[in-house]
Design a protein around this motif. Structure first.
Motif, PDB file in Angstrom:
ATOM      1  N   GLY A  48      24.878  28.782  47.619  1.00 17.86           N
ATOM      2  CA  GLY A  48      25.590  27.516  47.678  1.00 17.86           C
ATOM      3  C   GLY A  48      24.734  26.324  47.310  1.00 17.86           C
ATOM      4  O   GLY A  48      25.259  25.229  47.081  1.00 17.86           O
ATOM      5  N   GLY A  49      23.433  26.510  47.222  1.00 12.54           N
ATOM      6  CA  GLY A  49      22.543  25.424  46.842  1.00 12.54           C
ATOM      7  C   GLY A  49      22.469  25.192  45.343  1.00 12.54           C
ATOM      8  O   GLY A  49      21.794  24.262  44.901  1.00 12.54           O
ATOM      9  N   TYR A  50      23.159  26.037  44.563  1.00 11.29           N
ATOM     10  CA  TYR A  50      23.165  25.886  43.111  1.00 11.29           C
ATOM     11  C   TYR A  50      24.476  25.282  42.634  1.00 11.29           C
ATOM     12  O   TYR A  50      25.532  25.513  43.229  1.00 11.29           O
ATOM     13  N   ASP A  51      24.401  24.529  41.574  1.00 10.03           N
ATOM     14  CA  ASP A  51      25.615  23.999  40.958  1.00 10.03           C
ATOM     15  C   ASP A  51      26.323  25.052  40.117  1.00 10.03           C
ATOM     16  O   ASP A  51      27.532  24.989  39.922  1.00 10.03           O
ATOM     17  N   LEU A  52      25.564  26.001  39.615  1.00  8.78           N
ATOM     18  CA  LEU A  52      26.121  27.080  38.808  1.00  8.78           C
ATOM     19  C   LEU A  52      25.282  28.328  39.002  1.00  8.78           C
ATOM     20  O   LEU A  52      24.055  28.265  38.962  1.00  8.78           O
ATOM     21  N   VAL A  53      25.962  29.453  39.235  1.00  8.74           N
ATOM     22  CA  VAL A  53      25.300  30.752  39.222  1.00  8.74           C
ATOM     23  C   VAL A  53      25.802  31.476  37.978  1.00  8.74           C
ATOM     24  O   VAL A  53      26.990  31.794  37.860  1.00  8.74           O
ATOM     25  N   LEU A  54      24.898  31.684  37.030  1.00 11.86           N
ATOM     26  CA  LEU A  54      25.229  32.295  35.755  1.00 11.86           C
ATOM     27  C   LEU A  54      24.814  33.763  35.791  1.00 11.86           C
ATOM     28  O   LEU A  54      23.627  34.072  35.899  1.00 11.86           O
ATOM     29  N   ILE A  55      25.777  34.662  35.749  1.00 13.56           N
ATOM     30  CA  ILE A  55      25.470  36.094  35.732  1.00 13.56           C
ATOM     31  C   ILE A  55      24.881  36.427  34.367  1.00 13.56           C
ATOM     32  O   ILE A  55      25.551  36.296  33.349  1.00 13.56           O
ATOM     33  N   ARG A  56      23.636  36.851  34.358  1.00 14.73           N
ATOM     34  CA  ARG A  56      22.978  37.126  33.098  1.00 14.73           C
ATOM     35  C   ARG A  56      22.663  38.610  32.906  1.00 14.73           C
ATOM     36  O   ARG A  56      23.221  39.242  32.036  1.00 14.73           O
ATOM     37  N   SER A  57      21.794  39.155  33.663  1.00 16.06           N
ATOM     38  CA  SER A  57      21.380  40.541  33.401  1.00 16.06           C
ATOM     39  C   SER A  57      21.343  41.334  34.703  1.00 16.06           C
ATOM     40  O   SER A  57      20.315  41.870  35.079  1.00 16.06           O
ATOM     41  N   THR A  58      22.477  41.406  35.368  1.00 15.69           N
ATOM     42  CA  THR A  58      22.607  42.210  36.591  1.00 15.69           C
ATOM     43  C   THR A  58      22.877  43.650  36.160  1.00 15.69           C
ATOM     44  O   THR A  58      23.920  44.224  36.469  1.00 15.69           O
ATOM     45  N   TRP A  59      21.919  44.215  35.450  1.00 16.03           N
ATOM     46  CA  TRP A  59      22.165  45.445  34.707  1.00 16.03           C
ATOM     47  C   TRP A  59      22.121  46.712  35.554  1.00 16.03           C
ATOM     48  O   TRP A  59      22.217  47.821  35.020  1.00 16.03           O
ATOM     49  N   ASP A  60      22.030  46.583  36.870  1.00 13.51           N
ATOM     50  CA  ASP A  60      22.176  47.742  37.753  1.00 13.51           C
ATOM     51  C   ASP A  60      23.512  47.715  38.493  1.00 13.51           C
ATOM     52  O   ASP A  60      23.755  48.542  39.369  1.00 13.51           O
ATOM     53  N   ARG A  80      30.134  27.427  41.779  1.00 12.68           N
ATOM     54  CA  ARG A  80      30.770  27.943  40.576  1.00 12.68           C
ATOM     55  C   ARG A  80      30.006  29.155  40.088  1.00 12.68           C
ATOM     56  O   ARG A  80      28.781  29.106  39.899  1.00 12.68           O
ATOM     57  N   LEU A  81      30.727  30.246  39.872  1.00 12.56           N
ATOM     58  CA  LEU A  81      30.169  31.480  39.359  1.00 12.56           C
ATOM     59  C   LEU A  81      30.719  31.706  37.951  1.00 12.56           C
ATOM     60  O   LEU A  81      31.918  31.584  37.710  1.00 12.56           O
ATOM     61  N   ALA A  82      29.855  32.025  37.018  1.00 10.86           N
ATOM     62  CA  ALA A  82      30.287  32.301  35.646  1.00 10.86           C
ATOM     63  C   ALA A  82      29.762  33.677  35.238  1.00 10.86           C
ATOM     64  O   ALA A  82      28.568  33.926  35.289  1.00 10.86           O
ATOM     65  N   ASN A  83      30.700  34.548  34.881  1.00 14.56           N
ATOM     66  CA  ASN A  83      32.134  34.312  34.904  1.00 14.56           C
ATOM     67  C   ASN A  83      32.680  34.453  36.319  1.00 14.56           C
ATOM     68  O   ASN A  83      32.014  34.998  37.200  1.00 14.56           O
ATOM     69  N   PRO A  84      33.918  33.948  36.571  1.00 14.26           N
ATOM     70  CA  PRO A  84      34.477  33.971  37.924  1.00 14.26           C
ATOM     71  C   PRO A  84      34.649  35.385  38.467  1.00 14.26           C
ATOM     72  O   PRO A  84      34.773  36.354  37.708  1.00 14.26           O
ATOM     73  N   ALA A  85      34.683  35.484  39.793  1.00 13.43           N
ATOM     74  CA  ALA A  85      34.696  36.791  40.455  1.00 13.43           C
ATOM     75  C   ALA A  85      35.888  37.645  40.059  1.00 13.43           C
ATOM     76  O   ALA A  85      35.749  38.859  39.855  1.00 13.43           O
ATOM     77  N   ASP A  86      37.081  37.069  39.945  1.00 12.04           N
ATOM     78  CA  ASP A  86      38.234  37.900  39.616  1.00 12.04           C
ATOM     79  C   ASP A  86      38.187  38.379  38.168  1.00 12.04           C
ATOM     80  O   ASP A  86      38.636  39.485  37.851  1.00 12.04           O
ATOM     81  N   VAL A  87      37.620  37.578  37.269  1.00 12.34           N
ATOM     82  CA  VAL A  87      37.430  38.014  35.887  1.00 12.34           C
ATOM     83  C   VAL A  87      36.402  39.141  35.833  1.00 12.34           C
ATOM     84  O   VAL A  87      36.582  40.145  35.131  1.00 12.34           O
ATOM     85  N   VAL A  88      35.319  39.000  36.579  1.00 11.67           N
ATOM     86  CA  VAL A  88      34.277  40.032  36.626  1.00 11.67           C
ATOM     87  C   VAL A  88      34.862  41.339  37.156  1.00 11.67           C
ATOM     88  O   VAL A  88      34.611  42.423  36.607  1.00 11.67           O
ATOM     89  N   ARG A  89      35.653  41.252  38.216  1.00 12.35           N
ATOM     90  CA  ARG A  89      36.254  42.454  38.799  1.00 12.35           C
ATOM     91  C   ARG A  89      37.136  43.155  37.769  1.00 12.35           C
ATOM     92  O   ARG A  89      37.090  44.375  37.616  1.00 12.35           O
ATOM     93  N   TRP A  90      37.936  42.381  37.057  1.00 10.21           N
ATOM     94  CA  TRP A  90      38.836  42.952  36.056  1.00 10.21           C
ATOM     95  C   TRP A  90      38.055  43.615  34.929  1.00 10.21           C
ATOM     96  O   TRP A  90      38.375  44.730  34.493  1.00 10.21           O
TER      97      TRP A  90
END
Length: 309
Positions: A48-60, A80-90
């Motif tokens: 929550g201390g970040y303005d944006l969490v950018l998913i980059r290489s969570t390769w595991d 803000r999470l990019a991409n959003p959680a529901d998009v990531v789940r899909w």
């Protein structure tokens, strides 16, 4: 100064396989952001201390799908999470190919076999077996009709581990034209790349594979761009996350659409990667400023949103 976390995996004693990560962190810092690479599964991080969490290489993540999905939902509630959680789940379950096909998007024909389903494999053509949740060709292999018993053992192994399998015809177009990856960032085409076939005949499903063999720069054709844009337009939830503070900020900050040629030579969707696609910035260094600008815009929009942590 917007704070940006670039979520990555913990490589342990080995060097990270994300060649772009340190370059992107440095470029964001040079552009005025407080940016850092952070392990996604670090329990001590205050997301929550970040303005944006950018998913980059969570390769595991595909090995830990439930844990990763829960993490995206937690983070998406505090920043803000990019991409959003529901998009990531899909996007993390390749059964989305059926939804794209139903929406009229040209896709590789795909059948699915969940644990407990009767095993029915093709007999008249070469085919590919792989899990609906996977990355880097993990648990993927190609078979001919005379390899039926080996393919059945492959399916039984996946089903025993709880995976749903997907069965696709082996697309011969890969052998001639390769697989093309159209990378989008900030709602626009960033660049395109091409790689050669990943699955060699006779390679065991549990063998290590080169994820991007023969990678090279590519210029997307109008037909490829059309199919890619149709696929992205069919993604559910993709537009509802655009922050009001920036009118042109897309719900999908990034996307990669992987295409191959069908039997008629026209491009079809092999995969739609909305979770943690390799950006291939090392192959396209001229794209770095565009990525930085889009990330800063997204982080700034979150920072300006009333009530943001």
């Amino acid at each position: 100064m917007p704070r940006v976390a670039l979520a990555t995996y913990d490589p342990g004693p080995e060097p990270s396989r994300d060649r772009d990560l340190p370059v992107l962190v440095d470029a964001l810092r040079a552009a005025g952001a407080d940016a850092e690479a952070v392990f996604w599964d670090d329990a001590e991080v205050d997301w929550g201390g970040y303005d944006l969490v950018l998913i980059r290489s969570t390769w595991d993540y595909s090995w830990r799908a439930a844990e990763f999905t829960a993490w995206t939902e937690r983070v998406g509630k505090v920043t803000r999470l990019a991409n959003p959680a529901d998009v990531v789940r899909w996007s993390s379950d390749k059964r989305y190919l059926g939804e794209l096909a139903a929406a009229g998007v040209p896709t590789v024909p795909t059948a699915y076999l969940a644990p407990g389903d009767a095993i029915d494999l093709p007999s008249g053509h070469e085919y590919v077996v792989k899990p609906t949740s996977g990355a880097g060709a993990r648990y993927a292999a190609r078979y001919t009709a005379d390899q039926h018993d080996t393919a059945v053992r492959h399916l039984e192994r996946m089903h025993a581990e709880g995976f749903t399998a997907m069965i696709q015809p082996y697309m011969r177009g890969i052998d001639a034209g390769g697989e093309r990856a159209l990378q989008f960032f900030g709602g626009r085409l960033l660049h395109a790349s091409r790689k050669r076939a990943v699955l060699a005949p006779g390679t065991a499903f549990d063998a290590a594979k080169v994820a991007h063999p023969g990678l090279e720069r590519w210029t997307a054709t109008p037909a490829e761009l059309d199919v890619a844009e149709r696929a992205l337009a069919a993604v559910p939830h993709a537009t509802e996350h655009a922050p009001a503070a920036v009118a042109d900020a897309p719900g999908l900050l990034y996307a990669r659409v992987d295409l191959v040629d069908g039997d008629d030579g026209a491009p079809v969707v092999m995969e739609l990667e909305l979770v943690e696609p390799n950006l291939f910035l090392f192959l396209h260094p001229e794209s770095l400023p565009t990525v930085v600008e889009a990330v800063l815009r997204a982080a700034g929009a979150a920072h300006a949103t009333p009530g943001h942590p």
